[in-house]
Each structure stands twice: as C-alpha cells, then as structure tokens.
Design a protein around this motif. Structure first.
Motif, PDB file in Angstrom:
ATOM      1  N   ALA A  25      -0.819  22.766-117.326  1.00  0.00           N
ATOM      2  CA  ALA A  25      -0.403  22.518-118.643  1.00  0.00           C
ATOM      3  C   ALA A  25       0.382  23.488-119.045  1.00  0.00           C
ATOM      4  O   ALA A  25       0.123  24.902-118.588  1.00  0.00           O
ATOM      5  N   PHE A  26       1.022  23.275-120.151  1.00  0.00           N
ATOM      6  CA  PHE A  26       1.959  24.545-120.715  1.00  0.00           C
ATOM      7  C   PHE A  26       0.994  25.367-121.835  1.00  0.00           C
ATOM      8  O   PHE A  26       0.102  24.839-122.235  1.00  0.00           O
ATOM      9  N   ILE A  27       1.219  26.772-121.735  1.00  0.00           N
ATOM     10  CA  ILE A  27       0.741  27.618-122.874  1.00  0.00           C
ATOM     11  C   ILE A  27       0.415  26.900-124.313  1.00  0.00           C
ATOM     12  O   ILE A  27      -0.756  26.702-124.853  1.00  0.00           O
ATOM     13  N   THR A  28       1.556  26.327-124.730  1.00  0.00           N
ATOM     14  CA  THR A  28       1.515  25.793-126.064  1.00  0.00           C
ATOM     15  C   THR A  28       0.377  24.592-126.171  1.00  0.00           C
ATOM     16  O   THR A  28      -0.577  24.688-127.142  1.00  0.00           O
ATOM     17  N   GLU A  29       0.262  23.888-125.093  1.00  0.00           N
ATOM     18  CA  GLU A  29      -0.774  22.732-124.988  1.00  0.00           C
ATOM     19  C   GLU A  29      -2.151  23.421-125.099  1.00  0.00           C
ATOM     20  O   GLU A  29      -2.981  22.986-126.159  1.00  0.00           O
ATOM     21  N   ILE A  30      -2.422  24.431-124.446  1.00  0.00           N
ATOM     22  CA  ILE A  30      -3.955  24.920-124.194  1.00  0.00           C
ATOM     23  C   ILE A  30      -4.106  25.984-125.712  1.00  0.00           C
ATOM     24  O   ILE A  30      -5.215  25.478-126.103  1.00  0.00           O
ATOM     25  N   ALA A  31      -3.084  26.478-125.985  1.00  0.00           N
ATOM     26  CA  ALA A  31      -3.443  27.191-127.297  1.00  0.00           C
ATOM     27  C   ALA A  31      -3.782  26.263-128.274  1.00  0.00           C
ATOM     28  O   ALA A  31      -4.522  26.378-128.992  1.00  0.00           O
ATOM     29  N   THR A  32      -2.962  25.297-128.380  1.00  0.00           N
ATOM     30  CA  THR A  32      -3.393  24.307-129.626  1.00  0.00           C
ATOM     31  C   THR A  32      -4.467  23.466-129.338  1.00  0.00           C
ATOM     32  O   THR A  32      -5.361  23.404-130.490  1.00  0.00           O
ATOM     33  N   ARG A  33      -4.970  23.108-128.003  1.00  0.00           N
ATOM     34  CA  ARG A  33      -6.187  22.347-127.938  1.00  0.00           C
ATOM     35  C   ARG A  33      -7.414  23.290-128.122  1.00  0.00           C
ATOM     36  O   ARG A  33      -8.475  22.747-128.623  1.00  0.00           O
ATOM     37  N   ASN A  34      -7.427  24.537-128.076  1.00  0.00           N
ATOM     38  CA  ASN A  34      -8.265  25.551-128.106  1.00  0.00           C
ATOM     39  C   ASN A  34      -8.301  26.354-129.349  1.00  0.00           C
ATOM     40  O   ASN A  34      -9.259  27.157-129.404  1.00  0.00           O
ATOM     41  N   ASN A  35      -7.134  26.415-130.253  1.00  0.00           N
ATOM     42  CA  ASN A  35      -7.149  26.932-131.423  1.00  0.00           C
ATOM     43  C   ASN A  35      -7.126  28.648-131.056  1.00  0.00           C
ATOM     44  O   ASN A  35      -7.787  29.346-131.628  1.00  0.00           O
ATOM     45  N   ILE A  36      -6.064  28.705-130.116  1.00  0.00           N
ATOM     46  CA  ILE A  36      -5.985  30.113-129.542  1.00  0.00           C
ATOM     47  C   ILE A  36      -4.709  30.560-129.982  1.00  0.00           C
ATOM     48  O   ILE A  36      -3.325  29.720-129.565  1.00  0.00           O
ATOM     49  N   PRO A  37      -4.280  31.861-130.638  1.00  0.00           N
ATOM     50  CA  PRO A  37      -2.961  31.992-130.855  1.00  0.00           C
ATOM     51  C   PRO A  37      -2.150  32.408-129.525  1.00  0.00           C
ATOM     52  O   PRO A  37      -2.637  32.911-128.686  1.00  0.00           O
ATOM     53  N   LYS A  38      -1.013  31.601-129.666  1.00  0.00           N
ATOM     54  CA  LYS A  38      -0.070  31.365-128.343  1.00  0.00           C
ATOM     55  C   LYS A  38       0.351  32.865-127.835  1.00  0.00           C
ATOM     56  O   LYS A  38       0.266  33.045-126.560  1.00  0.00           O
TER      57      LYS A  38
END
Length: 152
Positions: A25-38
């Motif tokens: 998984a790319f960082i942007t995907e993980i960040a978006t799915r979990n509402n975490i600042p990239k």
C-alpha cells in the motif's frame, strides 16, 4: 499515554495487516483510509521500516508492507519504537532509567516501586499481544455505544 505518533503507527499497521500476502500500500492510501496527515505518516513508517517492522518497495507495485506476519509483530515493540519506554516515569524504566532529581533513595522510593508495577503490567499485556490479535480486536460496539451516549 500513547502519543498521536504511536496511535497513527498502530492504525497504519492494522491497515497493512489487512492486506493480502504480497500486497503493498502507498502512504497516500494508508493516510487517506485512516485520516492521518501524510507528512507525519511518512516519518512514522520510516521509523517502523528502520526498526524492521515494515518493508518498502519503490516503483510500480511498490509501497509498504509488513516485514513479517502480523502474528510475529508485538505491539509492545511497536509502541517502544515510536513512543519510547512504556514506563510512566523515567525512574521506572528498564531501558531508559533516569533517577529523579528530588529522590534521595530510588531503591526504596514508593512512587518508583508503584510505577514499576504499572510498567510491568502494561508490558505484560503489550509484549504478549500480536498485531494479528490487535487488528482482530473488534471494538466497534463500544464506539457505537459511545456515540449513542453523546447523542442521547
């Protein structure tokens, strides 16, 4: 107390634990799915990679994945990697002991002894909990109850 860094790291690891073997998984995907600042997640995942918990792959089909099965990753190790010692105060830490300035007798200090018991209890739970168990822990009903209590 668990910091935001620790919380976000755990959320990202749960996300990665849910991937199929070999999937990344790319960082942007993980960040978006979990509402975490990239940008914050970039630093967290780098620390987890440097600790051997994650692996990364560049290019097509790249991204992050767990470096070993979720059943082999201990939550205690993850929290220590991101947040440091589990002890609530330095003088109770096994890995980062530092005597208190105001304590003349650390060996017999009641505060240190009690906080050492707290550290041991927390470590006992977190060092025996795998990422697989952590990710499978279904607290959805508790969240719904909390939300209903706020609305009601």
């Amino acid at each position: 107390m668990l910091t935001k860094k620790g919380k976000y790291g755990l959320k990202a690891l749960v996300d990665l634990a849910q991937l199929e073997p070999g999937e990344t998984a790319f960082i942007t995907e993980i960040a978006t799915r979990n509402n975490i600042p990239k940008k914050f997640l970039d630093a967290i995942l780098l620390e987890l990679r440097n600790a051997g918990i994650l692996r990364s792959k560049k290019g097509p089909g790249g991204g992050y994945s767990l470096s070993r099965p979720a059943s082999d990753i201990r939550i205690g190790q993850v929290i220590r990697t991101l947040d440091g010692p589990l002890a609530p105060i330095r003088c109770a830490s096994r890995t980062a002991f530092e005597a208190c300035d105001d304590c003349s007798d650390p060996v017999n200090c009641h505060v240190r002894k009690s906080m050492s018991d707290v550290r041991d209890a927390v470590a006992s739970i977190l060092d025996n909990m795998t990422l697989e168990q952590f990710a499978a822990n279904d607290n959805g009903n508790e969240i719904v109850a909390l939300r209903d209590a706020e609305v009601g």
